[in-house]
Design a protein around this motif. Structure first.
Motif, short mmCIF file in Angstrom:
data_model
loop_
_atom_site.label_atom_id
_atom_site.label_comp_id
_atom_site.label_asym_id
_atom_site.label_seq_id
_atom_site.Cartn_x
_atom_site.Cartn_y
_atom_site.Cartn_z
N ARG A 114 0.82 -1.22 0.00
CA ARG A 114 0.00 0.00 0.00
C ARG A 114 0.85 1.27 0.00
N LEU A 115 1.94 1.23 0.78
CA LEU A 115 2.78 2.42 0.94
C LEU A 115 3.96 2.45 -0.04
N SER A 116 4.14 1.37 -0.80
CA SER A 116 5.28 1.25 -1.72
C SER A 116 6.61 1.45 -1.00
N ILE A 117 6.75 0.74 0.12
CA ILE A 117 8.00 0.79 0.89
C ILE A 117 8.44 -0.64 1.19
N PRO A 118 9.73 -0.84 1.50
CA PRO A 118 10.19 -2.18 1.88
C PRO A 118 9.57 -2.60 3.22
N ALA A 119 9.31 -3.88 3.35
CA ALA A 119 8.70 -4.41 4.58
C ALA A 119 9.54 -4.13 5.82
N ASP A 120 10.86 -4.03 5.65
CA ASP A 120 11.71 -3.81 6.83
C ASP A 120 11.60 -2.38 7.38
N GLN A 121 10.84 -1.52 6.70
CA GLN A 121 10.59 -0.16 7.22
C GLN A 121 9.29 -0.10 8.03
N ILE A 122 8.69 -1.25 8.28
CA ILE A 122 7.44 -1.33 9.03
C ILE A 122 7.71 -2.01 10.37
N GLN A 123 7.21 -1.41 11.44
CA GLN A 123 7.41 -1.96 12.78
C GLN A 123 6.08 -2.49 13.32
N LEU A 124 6.18 -3.60 14.02
CA LEU A 124 5.03 -4.15 14.73
C LEU A 124 4.93 -3.46 16.08
N LYS A 125 3.79 -2.82 16.34
CA LYS A 125 3.59 -2.17 17.64
C LYS A 125 2.83 -3.08 18.60
N GLU A 126 1.87 -3.84 18.04
CA GLU A 126 1.05 -4.70 18.89
C GLU A 126 0.36 -5.76 18.04
N ALA A 127 0.23 -6.93 18.62
CA ALA A 127 -0.60 -8.00 18.04
C ALA A 127 -1.34 -8.60 19.22
N ALA A 128 -2.64 -8.37 19.29
CA ALA A 128 -3.41 -8.78 20.45
C ALA A 128 -4.61 -9.63 20.06
N LYS A 129 -4.87 -10.63 20.87
CA LYS A 129 -6.08 -11.45 20.76
C LYS A 129 -7.21 -10.61 21.34
N VAL A 130 -8.27 -10.40 20.56
CA VAL A 130 -9.36 -9.52 21.00
C VAL A 130 -10.72 -10.14 20.68
N VAL A 131 -11.76 -9.46 21.12
CA VAL A 131 -13.14 -9.83 20.78
C VAL A 131 -13.76 -8.63 20.06
N TRP A 132 -14.21 -8.86 18.81
CA TRP A 132 -14.87 -7.81 18.04
C TRP A 132 -16.35 -7.80 18.38
N PRO A 133 -17.00 -6.63 18.35
CA PRO A 133 -18.41 -6.53 18.75
C PRO A 133 -19.40 -7.18 17.78
N ASP A 134 -18.96 -7.40 16.53
CA ASP A 134 -19.84 -8.04 15.54
C ASP A 134 -19.00 -8.68 14.45
N SER A 135 -19.66 -9.23 13.45
CA SER A 135 -18.93 -9.96 12.40
C SER A 135 -18.17 -9.05 11.44
N SER A 136 -18.23 -7.73 11.63
CA SER A 136 -17.43 -6.82 10.80
C SER A 136 -15.97 -6.82 11.25
N ILE A 137 -15.66 -7.48 12.32
CA ILE A 137 -14.35 -7.53 12.98
C ILE A 137 -13.71 -6.14 13.13
N GLY A 138 -14.57 -5.18 13.48
CA GLY A 138 -14.08 -3.83 13.76
C GLY A 138 -13.81 -3.00 12.52
N CYS A 139 -14.23 -3.48 11.35
CA CYS A 139 -14.02 -2.75 10.09
C CYS A 139 -15.32 -2.66 9.30
N PRO A 140 -16.35 -2.07 9.87
CA PRO A 140 -17.63 -2.02 9.14
C PRO A 140 -17.52 -1.20 7.86
N GLN A 141 -18.16 -1.70 6.82
CA GLN A 141 -18.18 -1.01 5.52
C GLN A 141 -19.58 -0.41 5.31
N PRO A 142 -19.67 0.79 4.74
CA PRO A 142 -20.97 1.42 4.49
C PRO A 142 -21.86 0.51 3.63
#
Length: 100
Positions: free
Chosen positions: A22-50
């Motif tokens: 998406r950003l047209s950059i090498p993967a090594d320029q991206i840092q992982l800040k967090e990866a967490a096991k969570v519960v989403w409120p619905d089947s949109s998994i926190g990314c509802p589309q109009p």
């Protein structure tokens, strides 16, 4: 919290590859800040589309937070092997998937 399982590592890798593309950059320029096991409120998994309808059911999954170029980016996942880039994320519900 960063759960270190092969499943989570695969989701992180997919997220980093997607963001690098998406950003047209090498993967090594991206840092992982967090990866967490969570519960989403619905089947949109926190990314509802109009215009889309979602099942109103608690959905276990993962939130992956990456950083690049001084900005944070969210990727969400459910139980499957895909990740979704979330431009307008909604937060997970309190608790862990083990609680549901």
């Amino acid at each position: 919290m960063t759960p270190s399982t092969p499943e989570v590592q695969a989701l992180i890798t997919l997220s980093v590859e997607d963001l690098a593309k998406r950003l047209s950059i090498p993967a090594d320029q991206i840092q992982l800040k967090e990866a967490a096991k969570v519960v989403w409120p619905d089947s949109s998994i926190g990314c509802p589309q109009p215009g889309m309808l979602y099942t109103d059911v608690l959905t276990p999954g993962y939130l992956i937070l990456l950083s690049a170029n001084g900005r944070d980016y969210e990727f969400h996942a459910g139980k499957g092997p895909q990740v979704i880039f979330c431009e307008n994320p909604t937060p997970p519900v309190p608790g862990t998937p083990d609680d549901i």
